[in-house]
Motif scaffolding. Structure first.
Motif, PDB file in Angstrom:
ATOM      1  N   SER A  94     -17.746  18.556  -7.751  1.00  0.00           N
ATOM      2  CA  SER A  94     -18.328  17.746  -8.834  1.00  0.00           C
ATOM      3  C   SER A  94     -19.484  18.466  -9.515  1.00  0.00           C
ATOM      4  O   SER A  94     -20.620  17.975  -9.547  1.00  0.00           O
ATOM      5  CB  SER A  94     -18.809  16.397  -8.278  1.00  0.00           C
ATOM      6  N   PRO A  95     -19.260  19.627 -10.086  1.00  0.00           N
ATOM      7  CA  PRO A  95     -20.375  20.362 -10.704  1.00  0.00           C
ATOM      8  C   PRO A  95     -21.028  19.613 -11.869  1.00  0.00           C
ATOM      9  O   PRO A  95     -22.248  19.678 -12.038  1.00  0.00           O
ATOM     10  CB  PRO A  95     -19.710  21.660 -11.184  1.00  0.00           C
ATOM     11  N   ASP A  96     -20.224  18.897 -12.646  1.00  0.00           N
ATOM     12  CA  ASP A  96     -20.807  18.167 -13.784  1.00  0.00           C
ATOM     13  C   ASP A  96     -21.722  17.049 -13.282  1.00  0.00           C
ATOM     14  O   ASP A  96     -22.804  16.825 -13.838  1.00  0.00           O
ATOM     15  CB  ASP A  96     -19.701  17.574 -14.658  1.00  0.00           C
ATOM     16  N   ALA A  97     -21.288  16.323 -12.250  1.00  0.00           N
ATOM     17  CA  ALA A  97     -22.106  15.235 -11.695  1.00  0.00           C
ATOM     18  C   ALA A  97     -23.386  15.792 -11.087  1.00  0.00           C
ATOM     19  O   ALA A  97     -24.458  15.188 -11.203  1.00  0.00           O
ATOM     20  CB  ALA A  97     -21.301  14.470 -10.642  1.00  0.00           C
ATOM     21  N   VAL A  98     -23.279  16.960 -10.429  1.00  0.00           N
ATOM     22  CA  VAL A  98     -24.474  17.585  -9.854  1.00  0.00           C
ATOM     23  C   VAL A  98     -25.466  17.941 -10.961  1.00  0.00           C
ATOM     24  O   VAL A  98     -26.668  17.687 -10.847  1.00  0.00           O
ATOM     25  CB  VAL A  98     -24.088  18.843  -9.037  1.00  0.00           C
ATOM     26  N   ALA A  99     -24.959  18.506 -12.044  1.00  0.00           N
ATOM     27  CA  ALA A  99     -25.834  18.866 -13.173  1.00  0.00           C
ATOM     28  C   ALA A  99     -26.492  17.634 -13.779  1.00  0.00           C
ATOM     29  O   ALA A  99     -27.688  17.644 -14.102  1.00  0.00           O
ATOM     30  CB  ALA A  99     -25.014  19.618 -14.232  1.00  0.00           C
ATOM     31  N   ASP A 100     -25.704  16.556 -13.912  1.00  0.00           N
ATOM     32  CA  ASP A 100     -26.261  15.310 -14.470  1.00  0.00           C
ATOM     33  C   ASP A 100     -27.346  14.758 -13.555  1.00  0.00           C
ATOM     34  O   ASP A 100     -28.388  14.265 -14.019  1.00  0.00           O
ATOM     35  CB  ASP A 100     -25.146  14.272 -14.648  1.00  0.00           C
ATOM     36  N   TYR A 101     -27.105  14.821 -12.257  1.00  0.00           N
ATOM     37  CA  TYR A 101     -28.119  14.307 -11.311  1.00  0.00           C
ATOM     38  C   TYR A 101     -29.396  15.128 -11.407  1.00  0.00           C
ATOM     39  O   TYR A 101     -30.498  14.572 -11.423  1.00  0.00           O
ATOM     40  CB  TYR A 101     -27.562  14.341  -9.892  1.00  0.00           C
ATOM     41  N   LYS A 102     -29.236  16.453 -11.460  1.00  0.00           N
ATOM     42  CA  LYS A 102     -30.413  17.319 -11.572  1.00  0.00           C
ATOM     43  C   LYS A 102     -31.180  17.038 -12.855  1.00  0.00           C
ATOM     44  O   LYS A 102     -32.408  17.220 -12.924  1.00  0.00           O
ATOM     45  CB  LYS A 102     -29.975  18.788 -11.548  1.00  0.00           C
ATOM     46  N   ALA A 103     -30.436  16.554 -13.888  1.00  0.00           N
ATOM     47  CA  ALA A 103     -31.075  16.254 -15.179  1.00  0.00           C
ATOM     48  C   ALA A 103     -31.690  14.860 -15.201  1.00  0.00           C
ATOM     49  O   ALA A 103     -32.251  14.444 -16.220  1.00  0.00           O
ATOM     50  CB  ALA A 103     -30.057  16.388 -16.309  1.00  0.00           C
ATOM     51  N   GLY A 104     -31.554  14.127 -14.111  1.00  0.00           N
ATOM     52  CA  GLY A 104     -32.208  12.819 -14.010  1.00  0.00           C
ATOM     53  C   GLY A 104     -31.291  11.618 -14.135  1.00  0.00           C
ATOM     54  O   GLY A 104     -31.774  10.477 -14.196  1.00  0.00           O
ATOM     55  N   THR A 105     -29.968  11.832 -14.158  1.00  0.00           N
ATOM     56  CA  THR A 105     -29.019  10.710 -14.244  1.00  0.00           C
ATOM     57  C   THR A 105     -28.698  10.210 -12.837  1.00  0.00           C
ATOM     58  O   THR A 105     -27.925  10.845 -12.112  1.00  0.00           O
ATOM     59  CB  THR A 105     -27.727  11.130 -14.965  1.00  0.00           C
TER      60      THR A 105
END
Length: 481
Positions: free
Chosen positions: A435-446
């Motif tokens: 889930s690379p996209d979800a990981v990136a979104d989480y790191k961005a504060g989502t």
């Protein structure tokens, strides 16, 4: 006092409660348990009003009426008597009904329900004792019947008729009142609500506002509605019918109507009678009753009622008011909760009994006896010890209801045991990698992206993982990145 209703609808109920736990009928020794008997077999000369018969009052029915009055926060009349209410109907053997007139045994009570705009106190104007007529069955609809038969097994059954003020404003409030009243009656143990004819209602409806202006409404009575759901439907139809008449400038008349459940319509039966039409006369075969000396003894034996039990559950067990409200609607559920709460965490007991067990029983239309309290305790303990997940616990409850068995055997047979911690750790790493996209979104504060990753872990565990542990392990892995 006229009840001011800005919505323009006034609804009052007359609820007929059959005291079928009084063992015998109102004025004779015939059994009150006639449900499974053949027609016209549970009767005597008195039930048929044959010449020369005289009534003997069932003492227990008087005590039950007093018990109902106390539960309704009402006044109990010290001296009361019986009258003959005269009208002709084929199932009324006497040609009159034995009832009470100007001195009912109960008056000026109230029941608190959840109204459309918060708490609503519905006033009880009176509750009086009377006997039930027989039962008529029609061949075809009531409008086009080709014939009728009469079963006098029900004739003479003891009734209490509970009459409300027109304090309800919607069909939903009327149904809530009936639900609350039924709950109170079941706690009192004065009737068995599962028996045919145990509780019926007449609904009085009038519309008093039209085009934003107050008008003189016309009260219409819909008779002998047999279920709470049907009462709600009948009232909604009648409100719609009356408003339609007003829009078309048609004349509404005070009348008695019948609710046809199959077609969901009300049908005119007769122009509404007044008290004078019934020609009330004292029943000279029944002397006035002095009941005041019985009241305190009955009051001392009153059970804990739903509202009081609800307050105690919140204070004693620390559960939510919503859970307490759900648990006390039926005495059996309240008892089940307390038996479970004595052995496990009380808030967990409330949640499982009110949310899971009650919901699954209602879905299957099963009685509470379909599940054992000890089995619920076992399921809660297994979830608490993290032997199974909450989702698996629900599966166990459903299997118990559908197929029976023992919780431990069901867990083993269905492979519901919780997966090991190292499995969850591995699943967390795999879910993050996928889930690379979800990981990136989480790191961005989502924050919602985290739930997506945890959901993938739970999918890999097939619901057999602790969701909180899965979340912790996902966060632990994310912190390393």
């Amino acid at each position: 006092m006229v009840y001011e209703n800005p919505d323009g609808v006034m609804i009052g109920l007359e609820v007929h409660v059959q005291l079928n736990k009084a063992n015998t009928k109102m004025f004779c020794s015939c059994t009150s348990d006639y449900t499974d008997s053949e027609a016209n077999t549970c009767l005597c000369a008195g039930c048929l009003a044959l010449p020369g018969t005289t009534p003997v009052l069932n003492e227990k029915s008087v005590d039950y009426a007093i018990r109902i009055g106390l539960a309704l926060n009402a006044e109990i009349e010290n001296e009361t008597d019986f009258f003959m209410k005269s009208y002709f109907y084929p199932d009324l053997g006497n040609g009159y009904q034995v009832t009470q007139f100007d001195r009912p045994i109960v008056k000026n009570g109230s029941v608190v329900i959840e109204g459309e705009d918060g708490e609503l106190k519905v006033r009880i104007t009176r509750a009086h004792m009377e006997d039930d007529p027989g039962k008529m069955a029609h061949f075809g609809t009531i409008e086009k019947s080709t014939g009728s038969i009469i079963d006098f097994n029900r004739s003479g059954m003891p009734l209490v008729e509970i009459v409300t003020a027109p304090d309800m404003r919607s069909a939903k409030e009327a149904r809530r009142f009936l639900d609350k009243l039924r709950s109170i009656l079941e706690y009192l143990d004065v009737f068995d609500g599962t028996r045919e004819g145990a509780m019926k209602a007449d609904a009085n409806i009038s519309v008093n506002v039209f085009n934003g202006k107050r008008i003189e409404g016309t009260r219409v009575e819909v008779k002998n509605i047999s279920s709470h759901k049907a009462v709600e439907k009948a009232i909604n139809y009648e409100i719609m019918r009356q408003k339609d008449y007003l829009r078309k400038n048609k004349q509404l008349v005070q009348e008695t109507r019948h609710y046809d459940e199959d077609r969901n319509v009300t049908i005119s039966l007769r122009v509404k009678e007044t008290a004078d039409d019934y020609r009330y006369f004292p029943d000279f075969d029944l002397v006035p009753m002095i009941v005041g000396d019985r009241v305190e003894g009955i009051r001392a034996q009153m059970p804990e009622l739903p509202d009081a039990k609800r307050e105690r559950f919140v204070s004693q067990y620390g559960i939510s008011d919503a859970h307490a409200k759900s648990l006390v609607t039926e005495r059996a559920f309240a008892d089940l909760f307390e038996s479970v709460a004595a052995k496990v965490d009380q808030k967990s007991a409330a949640s499982w009994v009110a949310d899971v067990v009650k919901g699954e029983l209602n879905y299957r239309d099963l009685p509470i006896t379909a599940i054992k309290g000890d089995d619920i305790v076992t399921v809660i303990e297994m979830v608490t010890k993290k032997e199974i997940s909450e989702e698996s616990g629900v599966t166990v409850i459903r299997t118990l209801l559908d197929d029976g068995g023992k919780p431990a055997d069901i867990v083993k047979a269905k492979g519901l045991a919780m997966v090991a911690d190292d499995f969850i750790a591995t699943a967390a790493k795999e879910a993050i990698a996928e889930s690379p996209d979800a990981v990136a979104d989480y790191k961005a504060g989502t924050e919602k992206a985290l739930n997506f990753i945890v959901g993938k872990v739970m999918q890999k565990a097939k619901g057999k993982a602790d969701a909180r542990l899965a979340r912790e392990m996902v966060l632990k892995e994310l912190e390393k990145m």
